[in-house]
Write an enzyme that holds these catalytic residues in place. Structure first.
Site, short mmCIF file in Angstrom:
data_model
loop_
_atom_site.label_atom_id
_atom_site.label_comp_id
_atom_site.label_asym_id
_atom_site.label_seq_id
_atom_site.Cartn_x
_atom_site.Cartn_y
_atom_site.Cartn_z
N SER A 144 -11.39 -0.27 0.44
CA SER A 144 -10.04 -0.42 0.99
C SER A 144 -10.07 -0.78 2.45
O SER A 144 -9.12 -1.36 2.98
CB SER A 144 -9.26 0.88 0.80
OG SER A 144 -8.91 1.09 -0.54
N ASP A 150 0.85 -1.19 0.00
CA ASP A 150 0.00 0.00 0.00
C ASP A 150 0.88 1.24 0.00
O ASP A 150 1.95 1.23 -0.61
CB ASP A 150 -0.94 -0.04 1.21
CG ASP A 150 -2.25 0.67 0.95
OD1 ASP A 150 -2.28 1.91 1.06
OD2 ASP A 150 -3.24 -0.01 0.62
N HIS A 153 -3.37 6.20 4.26
CA HIS A 153 -4.14 5.06 3.76
C HIS A 153 -3.52 3.74 4.19
O HIS A 153 -4.22 2.84 4.67
CB HIS A 153 -4.24 5.13 2.24
CG HIS A 153 -5.10 4.07 1.64
ND1 HIS A 153 -4.61 2.84 1.25
CD2 HIS A 153 -6.42 4.04 1.35
CE1 HIS A 153 -5.59 2.11 0.76
NE2 HIS A 153 -6.70 2.82 0.80
#
Length: 1337
Positions: A956, A750, A793
């Site tokens: 996600s 990621d 994220h």
């Protein structure tokens, strides 16, 4: 809808049974959540108000500590046992080896002596005969001149051949006679080929020696004869001699096999002898002897004789040692059903109380596809098992990971060979020839090289492609000028894309399985290289969208190649030099080309400088052709790097249903049909026991069990919303199997993670820089060391998977695993496929079985496709799981696919998002052919950098929940000593998921991931074998026994073996006694195995009596309320739902009738209560009060009667003040004359007075009676008072004191609900009674 009806029905039932009238604290709405909880568990409310919390937690921990630590205890016990066994057997093996060596030497000496005796005997018997045979030949050879012509020499050679033939016949006849001699020992152990050669050589040498004495002129010829005898006669006639000589006699190889079989038979005999006796390993440890006792059906390993004496077991109905195995025919359409059932009976014959925990260990699966050839069908299963290579050490998470292609099936290997042939080069060679013809000045050398490799078919195909050149140019130009970076794919663009679409057609609708792309029967399965025009298009689009100095050209090389070998290094360097030479010829400022190699994934990345544009695109084509000419034999595919982005959104405050236009889904409990429906969902759901508990308001101990479980959880769960962990039932999964295992690694590819986070640093693993990663130091730092430079994220995703349970911040789904965070997303939430593949390669090297991909792209990248495909060859062929997010655009992935989520591999899992209302999130992508499962992704609270927290929304956030559950499954497998197949792990997640029923199918399974069900399934045998949830742990008291049901299924085609392990621990916490019972299990599902016959579906019949041990209370609660099911949706649930629906309607109807009648009774109850409260002061008791009321009623009736003559059809209203009413007291006579008109009028007109409105109709008939009673007079002083007679004058004067008004002057809104309407003479008395009641009020 069913849930609402169910809850309302229970509320009505409680209301009906609740009989108290005056309870002001009756709040039914406060108990709705309690009723709702019985059907489904949406929210878990943590309760801190428990008395003596410290002692409670200690008791709970002591009760379930073995359940958490049993795996570690079992592993340590097994490790210690092996060490002691190895140490003890080492000494025994040394003694046995010495004996074996002595025996072998003795056998060799005896055999050598036997050879010498046989050879000497044959030599003596053949020497005289051979002399006579050789005499004639030698005489013929010595006659004549020294120089012979060719004719004589040929004649001589022919005579030698006859001589050799006769010699062979002599030796063969002598050996045959020797075999019939009974005095020779070990006839079958002799190698007669060896004896034949030795005898013949000796005879020939002896003959040569004699001839050498006779004359030396023929020495050279005799030597040639000697060599020809050895090389020609023996080798040429070896087969003929063996056929005749060794007929019926075992060869050397067979002799050795006989020796091995004899030795193995001896070992089997000794093992059988050991199996009936107690095997004590005399090596001691701290706890005493480790004893292994082998029985006919099972084996007990313990460190105490108490367990051997107290515990007995009957496994004759299930053990492979007794029944050989359970044969179940494999059926692809029914491989999820458990069709066969057996029992294990465990008894406690001692005085102690034991705690029993069940698990499985050492699973092995043998795929029999391709093994049973026509020649091998006669072999037994035991012989075939010897051909299967034994697996390596199951602890494969240590060391450096590789790709293991050894377990490919024959079909896969054949398909791989086809891919490695000429097919990948056809398209490139065609274009290469085209470009050479168009650019003869610049590419003469390349055209000459490529023209040699082309055939007529390629030339014909080349001519057909020439017509497509101009349209492709136009399309490329339009794509380059377009604002979007996406391209329109042409027919010759992506062969992979067509292959993916075809794979969907082959997939069965309604099943969650992916078809493997390696299907040799699929014509579209040919992996053809992208053509040069396509690569040029990619280069130009990347140049327009990304302003970088270099572009990555990725070449995926064949997986079996060793890129570090000298040959491959030379090939790579030569390709680099040729490419650099070409660049320097056309670009003066160009320096050199750099490249990157990654193994074991085997891809080569060449960094192409951005010196090309629309004007010199032909130069780029030539450069690509030069590169291809050097590497086309080793390349499977090539393309420029693509771009990927993350799937997340900020916190949205609107309601979930605002943008949701999809059909609503309802959360239901799936059916459970295991074990003859003994613990089925229907029996529990239709049971009347919960209704009785509700009706009687019984607060049983079971109602507080969930609070006990929840209070045992980490403290930080009380500080924020944990709805996402609750609905996937993570809490019970922790309670059953712990928080995970540190050896299990989850690779998060990621945007990186904050290394210094409090919630992550305990689990986050940062790989140290090593040459095995094949990165430069700077590139490595970008990927790993500087992973904290992100927008949050990656940290958010990592926190969801494995946030540490440290009483701070948040807790992940698997709080005790190892997290590997790799960064390939930059600060703008975008990343290239080169960095993604590089990160996946690092995951493979670190042996991570789980990879999270919360990112994707609508562009199909062939290189990433090949990379993901090779993930199934990791971990010694077990494979790694790739969990991918489905996307956030509310699109159908079947129509508009996103990658890598829609890659159709069995180890790839696509995840969509679900909201709190158990509905698919409005932003989530879906696809009933491409999206596998649902997970919480709406308003998820997790970690971000700088020790902060934030709520994110998106798929996600859904994918990490599935990763966490997969990590718990892998942890259970690791604790049991094995690593599962990646495909099997995903099948467990699918089959144990919670069904979400809707009118329209949106995903493959329409189900929510279930952590508790997945852990239980893995804990109790997986998809091959399953034990009931109630038997994970239970107590076995003195004199008790337990019948443990086990069911079996044909999950795959082949042979599956495992061990059911029953751990035995005394209840006494201070005791160090431990033991295990190992029961070997075998399941055969391949019907092609010789002598295959299906086993009976039912085993022995057992009777369960009063001595049966009880289930554990807390575990029973978990099992009964667990949405744990190994079956798909059951049709019987529909019947139960319909019955429940009608019962609920009937309950509602009865409740409405009851409530209506209850309302009337409550009103009457309140009126009587008001009457009882209004009791004036009195001295003479209740009789006087009743007399007063009666006299008042008569007085008012007589008072109004005379004035009704002129108002027969009118309505009249008279107001009386409060003071006038108070004058009527007990024991006094009212004097109406004292009320003047003015005073009475003043009293009436006071606005604050309450009034009584009387509407009277048809009083004509009552006029005379009223006047008569007034004239008769009333007595208000009791019996002794004087009577007062009223004259007509006094009565008329009294009537004048009252003022009547016409009813028509009153407004309608002045008439209140308290008005009394008298419709006829029959109800006058009733109306007057009500009037009197209101007047007193």
């Amino acid at each position: 809808m069913l849930n609402i009806i169910y809850v309302v029905s229970l509320i009505l039932i409680k209301f009906i049974f609740y009989k108290e009238c005056n309870n002001n604290n009756n709040n039914y709405l406060s108990n709705i959540e309690l009723y709702n909880y019985k059907l489904r568990k949406r929210n878990r409310i943590l309760n801190n108000n428990i008395n003596d919390r410290k002692s409670f937690l200690s008791d709970l921990e002591q009760n379930y500590k073995p359940l958490f630590d049993i795996y570690e205890l079992s592993a340590n016990f097994e490790k210690r046992r092996k060490e002691l066994e190895k140490k003890t057997k080492g000494e025994e093996n040394e003694i046995e080896k010495k004996k074996e060596n002595d025996l072998e030497k003795k056998k060799e000496n005896d055999l050598e002596k036997e050879y010498n005796d046989v050879i000497n005997l044959l030599e003596l018997s053949l020497s005289s005969e051979y002399k006579e045979l050789n005499a004639d030949v030698s005489n013929n050879d010595n006659s004549g001149h020294e120089e012979n012509n060719k004719h004589k020499l040929n004649k001589k050679n022919s005579s030698n051949y006859k001589n050799d033939k006769s010699l062979d016949e002599l030796i063969k006849g002598a050996i045959l006679k020797l075999k019939q001699n009974p005095n020779i020992k070990n006839k079958n152990m002799l190698d007669y080929d060896k004896i034949f050669k030795i005898i013949k050589e000796k005879l020939i040498n002896k003959n040569l020696a004699s001839n050498k004495i006779r004359g030396g002129d023929n020495e050279k010829l005799k030597e040639e004869k000697k060599q020809s005898d050895i090389s020609t006669n023996v080798e040429v006639k070896k087969d003929i001699i063996n056929d005749q000589l060794n007929k019926g006699i075992p060869t050397k190889k067979e002799n050795k096999d006989d020796m091995i079989n004899k030795e193995s038979n001896k070992e089997d005999i000794t093992n059988e002898g050991k199996s009936n006796s107690l095997n004590n390993l005399n090596t001691l440890n701290n706890d005493g002897n480790i004893i292994t006792k082998v029985y006919d059906h099972y084996t007990i390993v313990t460190n105490s004789n108490d367990i051997l004496n107290d515990i007995s077991i009957d496994a004759s109905d299930i053990s492979k040692n007794s029944i050989g195995g359970i044969n179940i025919p494999f059926n692809e359409n029914d491989n999820s059903s458990f069709t066969h059932q057996r029992y294990i009976v465990l008894s406690n014959n001692g005085e102690k109380k034991y705690k029993i925990v069940l698990m499985t260990k050492n699973p092995k699966f043998m795929d029999m596809d391709g093994i049973y050839d026509e020649e091998e069908k006669k072999e037994s299963l035991i012989e075939l098992n010897q051909k299967v290579n034994k697996e390596e050490n199951t602890n494969l998470y240590d060391g450096t990971g590789t790709l293991y292609y050894g377990k490919k099936s024959k079909k896969e290997k054949e398909n791989t060979q086809q891919k490695g042939g000429n097919n990948p080069n056809v398209d490139i060679n065609i274009l290469n020839n085209n470009n050479n013809n168009n650019n003869n000045n610049n590419n003469n050398n390349n055209s000459n090289n490529n023209s040699n490799s082309m055939n007529d078919e390629e030339i014909n195909y080349n001519n057909n492609n020439n017509n497509k050149e101009s349209p492709s140019m136009f399309r490329r130009f339009i794509n380059f000028l377009s604002f979007s970076g996406n391209e329109n794919e042409t027919e010759d663009t992506l062969i992979y894309h067509n292959k993916n679409d075809n794979s969907y057609k082959n997939k069965k609708e309604g099943t969650g399985k992916n078809n493997d792309n390696n299907d040799p029967n699929n014509n579209n399965n040919k992996k053809i290289l992208l053509n040069v025009d396509k690569l040029v298009d990619q280069y130009l689009l990347n140049l327009k969208n990304n302003h970088t100095s270099k572009q990555e050209l990725i070449l995926v090389l064949k997986g079996e190649l060793d890129l570090h070998s000298k040959n491959m290094k030379n090939v790579t360097n030569n390709a680099k030099k040729n490419l650099e030479k070409y660049f320097k010829e056309h670009f003066k400022e160009f320096d050199k080309i750099s490249y990157d190699i990654s193994t074991p994934i085997n891809f080569l990345c060449i960094f192409i400088p951005t010196v090309f544009d629309m004007n010199n695109m032909d130069l780029l084509k030539q450069a690509l052709l030069i590169l291809h000419s050097d590497l086309h034999e080793y390349v499977e595919n090539w393309s420029f790097s693509s771009t990927y982005h993350t799937y997340e959104a900020d916190y949205i405050k609107e309601q979930d249903s605002v943008y949701d236009r999809s059909p609503k889904k309802k959360y239901i409990k799936a059916s459970k049909k295991l074990y003859n429906n003994k613990y089925s969902f229907l029996n529990k759901f239709l049971n009347i026991e919960p209704l009785i508990l509700f009706a009687k308001k019984l607060n049983s101990k079971r109602s507080n069990i969930e609070k006990e479980i929840l209070n045992f959880l980490p403290k930080e769960l009380r500080d924020y919303s944990t709805w996402n962990l609750s609905i996937i039932r993570v809490f019970n999964a922790w309670f059953l199997a712990g928080y995970g295992n540190k050896n299990v690694k989850v690779c998060v590819v990621d945007s990186g993670a904050d290394i210094n986070r409090v919630d992550l640093n305990g689990n986050l693993y940062i790989p140290e820089y090593n040459e095995k990663y094949e990165m430069t130091q700077d590139f490595y730092n970008f990927m790993v060391k500087k992973s904290y430079r992100c927008l949050g994220h990656g940290s958010h995703v990592t926190g969801i998977i494995g946030g540490v349970a440290n009483d701070l911040g948040v807790v992940g789904v698997a709080p005790n695993i190892t997290l590997i965070s790799l960064r390939f997303i930059d600060g703008k939430k975008y990343g290239g496929s080169f960095h993604a593949i590089k990160a996946l390669n690092v995951c493979i090297l670190n042996k991570a079985p789980i990879i999270n991909a919360s990112w994707g792209s609508s562009h199909f990248d062939v290189n990433l496709h090949l990379t993901v495909e090779r993930l199934k060859y990791t971990l010694n062929g077990k494979g790694s799981v790739l969990i991918a997010a489905s996307g956030n655009k509310s699109n159908d992935n079947d129509i508009s696919p996103l990658y890598p989520a829609t890659f159709t591999f069995p180890h790839v899992y696509s995840v969509a998002s679900i909201s709190r209302n158990f509905e698919i999130s409005p932003f989530s992508n879906y696809g009933y052919k491409s999206v596998h499962i649902l997970a919480p992704g709406h308003h998820i609270y997790s970690t971000i950098p700088n020790n902060s927290y934030k709520i994110f929304t998106g798929t996600s956030m859904a994918a990490p929940h599935v990763c966490g559950v997969s990590a718990l499954v892998y942890s259970v497998c690791y604790n049991q000593g094995f690593i599962p197949q990646a495909e099997e792990v995903l099948d467990i997640l699918t089959r144990t998921s919670i069904k979400i029923i809707s009118t329209k199918k949106r995903t493959i399974n329409d189900s929510l991931v279930n952590a508790e069900g997945a852990v239980l399934t893995t804990l109790l045998g997986g998809l091959w074998m399953q034990m009931d949830c109630y038997f994970v742990k239970f107590n076995l008291e003195k004199g008790k026994k337990k019948h443990i049901p086990v069911v079996f299924s044909a999950y795959k085609k082949g042979v599956y073996e495992t061990d059911i392990v029953i751990a035995i621990i005394p209840i006494d916490g201070k005791s160090k006694i431990y033991g295990e019972i190992h029961i070997p299990i075998k399941i055969v599902t391949d019907v092609n195995i010789p002598n295959f016959q299906e086993s009976p579906r039912r085993g022995k019949n057992y009777t369960i009596d009063s001595n049966e041990a009880q289930h554990d209370e807390v575990l029973s609660y978990i099992c009964e309320n667990a949405l744990y099911n190994l079956y798909e949706y059951d049709s019987h649930y529909l019947l139960a739902s319909v019955i429940l629906f009608f019962l609920a309607l009937l309950s509602i109807f009865v409740g409405m009738i009851y409530m209506k009648s209850r309302k009337h009774s409550d009103k009457k109850c309140s009126k009587n209560l008001i009457k009882s409260n209004y009791i004036p002061e009195m001295d003479d008791g209740m009789e006087e009060t009743q007399q007063l009321q009666q006299e008042r009623r008569q007085y008012f009736r007589e008072l109004f009667g005379e004035n009704l003559e002129k108002n027969y059809d009118q309505h009249f209203v008279q107001d009386f003040g409060q003071d006038f009413r108070q004058d009527f007291k007990l024991g006094s006579t009212p004097d109406l004359k004292q009320y003047s008109d003015i005073d009475l009028q003043n009293k009436i007109q006071q606005p604050e007075r309450k009034t009584v409105k009387i509407i009277i109709n048809n009083f004509e008939d009552r006029k005379k009676e009223t006047i008569r009673r007034l004239l008769k007079g009333l007595n208000y002083d009791g019996e002794n008072a004087k009577k007062h007679d009223f004259t007509n004058e006094s009565i008329s004067n009294s009537r004048k004191n009252f003022k009547f008004s016409n009813n028509t002057e009153m407004k309608k809104n002045t008439i209140k609900s308290e008005d009394v309407k008298i419709a006829s003479d029959d109800n006058v008395n009733k109306a007057m009674n009500q009037l009197d009641d209101m007047f007193m009020k």
